[in-house]
Design an enzyme around this catalytic site. Structure first.
Site, PDB file in Angstrom:
ATOM      1  N   PHE A   6       0.852  -1.184   0.000  1.00 19.35           N
ATOM      2  CA  PHE A   6       0.000   0.000   0.000  1.00 19.35           C
ATOM      3  C   PHE A   6       0.894   1.243   0.000  1.00 19.35           C
ATOM      4  O   PHE A   6       0.873   2.066   0.904  1.00 19.35           O
ATOM      5  CB  PHE A   6      -0.961  -0.001   1.194  1.00 19.35           C
ATOM      6  CG  PHE A   6      -2.196   0.813   0.919  1.00 19.35           C
ATOM      7  CD1 PHE A   6      -3.137   0.377  -0.004  1.00 19.35           C
ATOM      8  CD2 PHE A   6      -2.412   2.022   1.546  1.00 19.35           C
ATOM      9  CE1 PHE A   6      -4.266   1.137  -0.284  1.00 19.35           C
ATOM     10  CE2 PHE A   6      -3.538   2.788   1.271  1.00 19.35           C
ATOM     11  CZ  PHE A   6      -4.461   2.345   0.361  1.00 19.35           C
ATOM     12  N   GLY A  21       6.635   7.682   1.255  1.00 20.14           N
ATOM     13  CA  GLY A  21       7.681   7.209   2.173  1.00 20.14           C
ATOM     14  C   GLY A  21       8.320   5.945   1.626  1.00 20.14           C
ATOM     15  O   GLY A  21       9.551   5.847   1.521  1.00 20.14           O
ATOM     16  N   HIS A  22       7.491   4.973   1.237  1.00 17.99           N
ATOM     17  CA  HIS A  22       8.012   3.737   0.633  1.00 17.99           C
ATOM     18  C   HIS A  22       8.828   4.067  -0.625  1.00 17.99           C
ATOM     19  O   HIS A  22       9.910   3.515  -0.840  1.00 17.99           O
ATOM     20  CB  HIS A  22       6.860   2.825   0.207  1.00 17.99           C
ATOM     21  CG  HIS A  22       6.042   2.279   1.327  1.00 17.99           C
ATOM     22  ND1 HIS A  22       4.720   2.607   1.494  1.00 17.99           N
ATOM     23  CD2 HIS A  22       6.335   1.392   2.312  1.00 17.99           C
ATOM     24  CE1 HIS A  22       4.230   1.947   2.536  1.00 17.99           C
ATOM     25  NE2 HIS A  22       5.188   1.220   3.063  1.00 17.99           N
ATOM     26  N   GLN A  81       3.460 -10.406  12.913  1.00 18.56           N
ATOM     27  CA  GLN A  81       3.765  -9.194  13.665  1.00 18.56           C
ATOM     28  C   GLN A  81       2.494  -8.458  14.106  1.00 18.56           C
ATOM     29  O   GLN A  81       2.570  -7.382  14.689  1.00 18.56           O
ATOM     30  CB  GLN A  81       4.696  -8.274  12.884  1.00 18.56           C
ATOM     31  CG  GLN A  81       4.101  -7.617  11.665  1.00 18.56           C
ATOM     32  CD  GLN A  81       5.163  -6.897  10.854  1.00 18.56           C
ATOM     33  OE1 GLN A  81       6.063  -7.495  10.276  1.00 18.56           O
ATOM     34  NE2 GLN A  81       5.089  -5.573  10.831  1.00 18.56           N
ATOM     35  N   LYS A 100      10.792   6.287  10.646  1.00 18.94           N
ATOM     36  CA  LYS A 100       9.466   6.442  11.256  1.00 18.94           C
ATOM     37  C   LYS A 100       9.244   5.328  12.272  1.00 18.94           C
ATOM     38  O   LYS A 100       8.719   5.554  13.346  1.00 18.94           O
ATOM     39  CB  LYS A 100       8.387   6.398  10.194  1.00 18.94           C
ATOM     40  CG  LYS A 100       7.033   6.413  10.823  1.00 18.94           C
ATOM     41  CD  LYS A 100       5.979   6.736   9.834  1.00 18.94           C
ATOM     42  CE  LYS A 100       4.654   6.406  10.450  1.00 18.94           C
ATOM     43  NZ  LYS A 100       4.379   4.972  10.327  1.00 18.94           N
ATOM     44  N   GLN A 133      11.920  -0.262  15.508  1.00 19.43           N
ATOM     45  CA  GLN A 133      12.155  -1.357  14.557  1.00 19.43           C
ATOM     46  C   GLN A 133      13.545  -1.242  13.931  1.00 19.43           C
ATOM     47  O   GLN A 133      14.281  -2.224  13.829  1.00 19.43           O
ATOM     48  CB  GLN A 133      11.073  -1.298  13.473  1.00 19.43           C
ATOM     49  CG  GLN A 133      11.328  -2.187  12.274  1.00 19.43           C
ATOM     50  CD  GLN A 133      10.178  -2.154  11.292  1.00 19.43           C
ATOM     51  OE1 GLN A 133       9.146  -2.749  11.546  1.00 19.43           O
ATOM     52  NE2 GLN A 133      10.336  -1.464  10.177  1.00 19.43           N
ATOM     53  N   VAL A 170       9.257  10.632   5.919  1.00 24.90           N
ATOM     54  CA  VAL A 170       8.615  11.398   4.836  1.00 24.90           C
ATOM     55  C   VAL A 170       7.223  11.804   5.321  1.00 24.90           C
ATOM     56  O   VAL A 170       6.485  10.974   5.866  1.00 24.90           O
ATOM     57  CB  VAL A 170       8.539  10.554   3.544  1.00 24.90           C
ATOM     58  CG1 VAL A 170       7.829  11.320   2.441  1.00 24.90           C
ATOM     59  CG2 VAL A 170       9.942  10.133   3.109  1.00 24.90           C
ATOM     60  N   MET A 182       3.764  10.044   6.761  1.00 21.19           N
ATOM     61  CA  MET A 182       3.030   9.156   5.855  1.00 21.19           C
ATOM     62  C   MET A 182       2.967   7.754   6.442  1.00 21.19           C
ATOM     63  O   MET A 182       3.930   7.282   7.048  1.00 21.19           O
ATOM     64  CB  MET A 182       3.708   9.124   4.501  1.00 21.19           C
ATOM     65  CG  MET A 182       3.551  10.435   3.794  1.00 21.19           C
ATOM     66  SD  MET A 182       3.929  10.301   2.074  1.00 21.19           S
ATOM     67  CE  MET A 182       3.663  12.006   1.596  1.00 21.19           C
ATOM     68  N   ARG A 215      -1.593   3.316   7.251  1.00 21.65           N
ATOM     69  CA  ARG A 215      -2.748   3.344   8.155  1.00 21.65           C
ATOM     70  C   ARG A 215      -3.471   4.691   8.144  1.00 21.65           C
ATOM     71  O   ARG A 215      -4.576   4.793   8.669  1.00 21.65           O
ATOM     72  CB  ARG A 215      -2.322   2.983   9.578  1.00 21.65           C
ATOM     73  CG  ARG A 215      -1.956   1.509   9.720  1.00 21.65           C
ATOM     74  CD  ARG A 215      -1.775   1.102  11.178  1.00 21.65           C
ATOM     75  NE  ARG A 215      -1.684  -0.329  11.344  1.00 21.65           N
ATOM     76  CZ  ARG A 215      -0.537  -1.004  11.499  1.00 21.65           C
ATOM     77  NH1 ARG A 215       0.619  -0.376  11.493  1.00 21.65           N
ATOM     78  NH2 ARG A 215      -0.542  -2.322  11.641  1.00 21.65           N
TER      79      ARG A 215
HETATM   80  P1  AMP Z   1       5.530  -0.668   6.120  1.00 23.25           P
HETATM   81  O1  AMP Z   1       5.041  -1.038   4.744  1.00 23.25           O
HETATM   82  O2  AMP Z   1       4.621   0.284   6.825  1.00 23.25           O
HETATM   83  O3  AMP Z   1       5.944  -1.855   6.927  1.00 23.25           O
HETATM   84  O4  AMP Z   1       6.858   0.165   5.891  1.00 23.25           O
HETATM   85  C1  AMP Z   1       7.911  -0.322   5.105  1.00 23.25           C
HETATM   86  C2  AMP Z   1       9.115   0.541   5.341  1.00 23.25           C
HETATM   87  O5  AMP Z   1       8.821   1.888   5.006  1.00 23.25           O
HETATM   88  C3  AMP Z   1       9.572   0.534   6.808  1.00 23.25           C
HETATM   89  O6  AMP Z   1      10.996   0.514   6.842  1.00 23.25           O
HETATM   90  C4  AMP Z   1       9.022   1.849   7.313  1.00 23.25           C
HETATM   91  O7  AMP Z   1       9.779   2.377   8.379  1.00 23.25           O
HETATM   92  C5  AMP Z   1       9.155   2.716   6.088  1.00 23.25           C
HETATM   93  N1  AMP Z   1       8.246   3.864   6.170  1.00 23.25           N
HETATM   94  C6  AMP Z   1       6.914   3.823   6.398  1.00 23.25           C
HETATM   95  N2  AMP Z   1       6.417   5.069   6.448  1.00 23.25           N
HETATM   96  C7  AMP Z   1       7.460   5.918   6.260  1.00 23.25           C
HETATM   97  C8  AMP Z   1       7.601   7.331   6.215  1.00 23.25           C
HETATM   98  N3  AMP Z   1       6.575   8.149   6.370  1.00 23.25           N
HETATM   99  N4  AMP Z   1       8.835   7.849   6.001  1.00 23.25           N
HETATM  100  C9  AMP Z   1       9.905   7.028   5.849  1.00 23.25           C
HETATM  101  N5  AMP Z   1       9.836   5.685   5.874  1.00 23.25           N
HETATM  102  C10 AMP Z   1       8.636   5.137   6.083  1.00 23.25           C
END
Ligand code: AMP
Length: 284
Positions: A32, A36-37, A61, A149, A153, A176, A184, A187
């Site tokens: 999704f 940020g991703h 998790q 963020k 972790q 980001v 971002m 959720r």
């Molecule tokens: P997730 O899909 O939420 O598990 O996030 C995948 C990766 O993207 C993880 O390393 C998160 O820390 C990173 N991530 C998620 N949101 C942000 C954001 N707003 N800024 C930077 N990295 C992010």
């Protein structure tokens, strides 16, 4: 861009790349995608020869009362965005292949998982540590990129890499944000219009704390009280934790001295949001 679901196939591809002397990077995600991703993927692209992005909503998790089933998913859009970002391979494994029925080996971290999100989400970091270890072993990247963020972790993953001698470079990428400052997150999609307004209290708290520290405040209790007041003044908010402490050991501090992590977890309606900043008192 190759889309691979088979563990054997991605192992073969990565081995092939590495034999050819190419530097391979990995960006683990739950999909999704937002900017940020995409920023993490772009960083990986700039710092390696081949980029693998894993897309896997990792069931282990999530707690029993958490949002695994509802977690937002849009694989088609994700494929489009990853390809546009220049990703070489999107690895989308099946849960049944990652966790076969007789699965019984877990990676447990003993220390860094005790506070912050680890305290309110029992078992969460066991799931994270195990899936990331599996992805590292499957892809064998030279570089892996994670967002700051999820600060706890990131620290846990750095610890695993050191403790278990993975020999993988870990990059922690800056947070980001949306134009108004909201970090971002996949959720954020859960938020109603009213909740979206309340959600700004996390970023506002970080900015207020930075300002208070720049004005001389060093008491973490005073900071936490001011943050609590700011957050609870917004409709629909409930505080999970306000943490002020050592960014490396994740233990609490009474005073802001040197770099101090301020990390927040706040429920806005039913949605749990996190954010953080490093407080740096000005040099005298
Ligand atoms: P997730 O899909 O939420 O598990 O996030 C995948 C990766 O993207 C993880 O390393 C998160 O820390 C990173 N991530 C998620 N949101 C942000 C954001 N707003 N800024 C930077 N990295 C992010």
């Amino acid at each position: 861009m190759r889309i691979i679901t088979s563990i054997g196939e991605i192992q073969g591809l990565s081995t092939h790349w590495k034999k050819a002397g190419l530097r391979v990077s990995l960006v683990p995600t739950m999909g999704f995608f937002h900017d940020g991703h995409l920023a993490l993927m772009n960083y990986a692209k700039q710092h390696s020869d081949r980029v693998v992005v894993s897309l896997f909503v990792n069931p282990t998790q999530f707690g029993p009362n958490e949002d695994f089933e509802e977690y937002p998913r849009d694989p088609e859009r994700d494929r489009f965005l990853a390809e546009k970002e220049g990703v070489d391979c999107l690895f989308c494994p099946e849960a049944a292949d990652m966790y076969p029925e007789d699965f019984q080996t877990w990676v447990n971290i003993e220390g860094l998982d005790k506070r912050l999100c680890g305290a309110s989400r029992p078992g969460h970091f066991r799931g994270v540590a195990t899936i990331v270890t599996k992805l590292f072993n499957i892809v064998r990247p030279d570089l892996a990129v994670f967002g700051r963020k999820d600060f706890q972790q990131l620290q846990i993953i750095k610890r695993i890499v050191r403790d278990l001698n993975f020999g993988i470079e870990i990059k922690g990428y800056p947070i980001v944000r949306e134009a108004d400052g909201l970090a971002m997150s996949s959720r954020n999609k859960y938020l109603s219009r009213k909740e979206r307004k309340s959600a700004l209290c996390l970023f506002e708290s970080l900015k207020m704390a930075e300002h208070m520290v720049s004005e001389g405040c060093r008491s973490t209790r005073r900071l936490a009280h001011a943050i609590e007041r700011l957050i609870l003044a917004k409709p629909g908010t409930r505080i999970d934790y306000i943490f002020l402490g050592d960014p490396e050991t994740l233990t609490e501090r009474e005073r802001v001295k040197g770099e101090t992590l301020l990390a927040l977890a706040v429920y806005v309606g039913a949605t749990r949001l996190i954010d953080n900043t490093i407080l740096r008192p000005p040099k005298p």
